[in-house]
Motif scaffolding. Structure first.
Motif, short mmCIF file in Angstrom:
data_model
loop_
_atom_site.label_atom_id
_atom_site.label_comp_id
_atom_site.label_asym_id
_atom_site.label_seq_id
_atom_site.Cartn_x
_atom_site.Cartn_y
_atom_site.Cartn_z
N GLY A 37 0.79 -1.23 0.00
CA GLY A 37 0.00 0.00 0.00
C GLY A 37 0.81 1.27 0.00
O GLY A 37 0.26 2.37 0.09
N VAL A 38 2.13 1.15 -0.09
CA VAL A 38 3.01 2.32 -0.12
C VAL A 38 2.97 2.99 -1.49
O VAL A 38 2.91 4.21 -1.60
N ILE A 39 3.01 2.17 -2.53
CA ILE A 39 2.89 2.68 -3.89
C ILE A 39 1.43 2.53 -4.31
O ILE A 39 0.86 1.44 -4.23
N ILE A 40 0.85 3.63 -4.75
CA ILE A 40 -0.53 3.61 -5.23
C ILE A 40 -0.55 3.21 -6.70
O ILE A 40 -1.29 2.33 -7.11
N GLU A 48 8.70 11.60 -27.16
CA GLU A 48 7.86 11.49 -28.36
C GLU A 48 8.09 10.19 -29.12
O GLU A 48 7.20 9.70 -29.82
N ALA A 49 9.29 9.63 -28.99
CA ALA A 49 9.62 8.39 -29.69
C ALA A 49 9.25 7.15 -28.86
O ALA A 49 9.47 6.03 -29.31
N GLY A 50 8.70 7.35 -27.67
CA GLY A 50 8.31 6.23 -26.83
C GLY A 50 9.42 5.69 -25.94
O GLY A 50 9.26 4.64 -25.32
N ARG A 51 10.56 6.40 -25.85
CA ARG A 51 11.66 5.97 -24.97
C ARG A 51 11.40 6.44 -23.54
O ARG A 51 10.90 7.54 -23.33
N MET A 52 11.76 5.60 -22.58
CA MET A 52 11.59 5.96 -21.17
C MET A 52 12.56 7.07 -20.80
O MET A 52 13.76 6.96 -21.05
N ILE A 53 12.03 8.13 -20.18
CA ILE A 53 12.85 9.28 -19.81
C ILE A 53 12.65 9.69 -18.35
O ILE A 53 13.17 10.71 -17.91
N GLY A 54 11.90 8.90 -17.61
CA GLY A 54 11.65 9.22 -16.21
C GLY A 54 10.53 8.38 -15.66
O GLY A 54 10.05 7.45 -16.31
N SER A 55 10.13 8.73 -14.45
CA SER A 55 9.09 7.97 -13.75
C SER A 55 8.16 8.91 -13.01
O SER A 55 8.58 9.95 -12.53
N ILE A 56 6.90 8.48 -12.91
CA ILE A 56 5.93 9.13 -12.03
C ILE A 56 5.43 8.05 -11.09
O ILE A 56 5.01 6.98 -11.54
N VAL A 57 5.51 8.34 -9.79
CA VAL A 57 5.10 7.35 -8.80
C VAL A 57 4.20 8.04 -7.77
O VAL A 57 4.57 9.09 -7.23
N LEU A 58 3.04 7.47 -7.53
CA LEU A 58 2.12 7.97 -6.52
C LEU A 58 2.31 7.14 -5.26
O LEU A 58 2.23 5.90 -5.32
N CYS A 59 2.57 7.80 -4.14
CA CYS A 59 2.92 7.12 -2.90
C CYS A 59 1.99 7.52 -1.76
O CYS A 59 1.49 8.64 -1.73
#
Length: 98
Positions: A37-40, A48-59
């Motif tokens: 339950g720590v990570i929601i 734009e090319a679909g490459r991973m460039i970061g993260s969004i995490v709801l905690c």
């Protein structure tokens, strides 16, 4: 308290390779924290090319100190994948369909 982590990857050469090399361990830990339950929720930010460039995490953590400890223990942070990190408090809303 609930927080949004917006973590942009380093733009240095080799960062995507480090991300991919550590992705399995990152995802294993994310799944464990989600079960606790720590990570929601969360996911990868894409260019734009679909490459991973970061993260969004709801905690959902007791306080900012717990969030800071969570980030400090994150493999992407420790391996230099995440460079610029923004933290935003948020309030979760239960959405109901009509």
């Amino acid at each position: 308290m609930q927080f949004t982590i917006i973590a942009r990857d380093d733009t240095a050469e080799g960062t995507l390779d480090r991300r991919l090399a550590n992705r399995a361990a990152h995802m294993e830990r994310i799944h464990e924290l989600k079960a606790e339950g720590v990570i929601i929720d969360g996911g990868a930010m894409l260019d734009e090319a679909g490459r991973m460039i970061g993260s969004i995490v709801l905690c959902d953590v007791p306080d900012r100190a717990a969030l800071d400890a969570l980030i400090a223990s994150e493999i992407y942070y420790r391996q230099g994948v995440w460079k610029d990190i923004d933290i935003l408090p948020f309030r979760r809303v239960a959405w109901h369909s009509a």
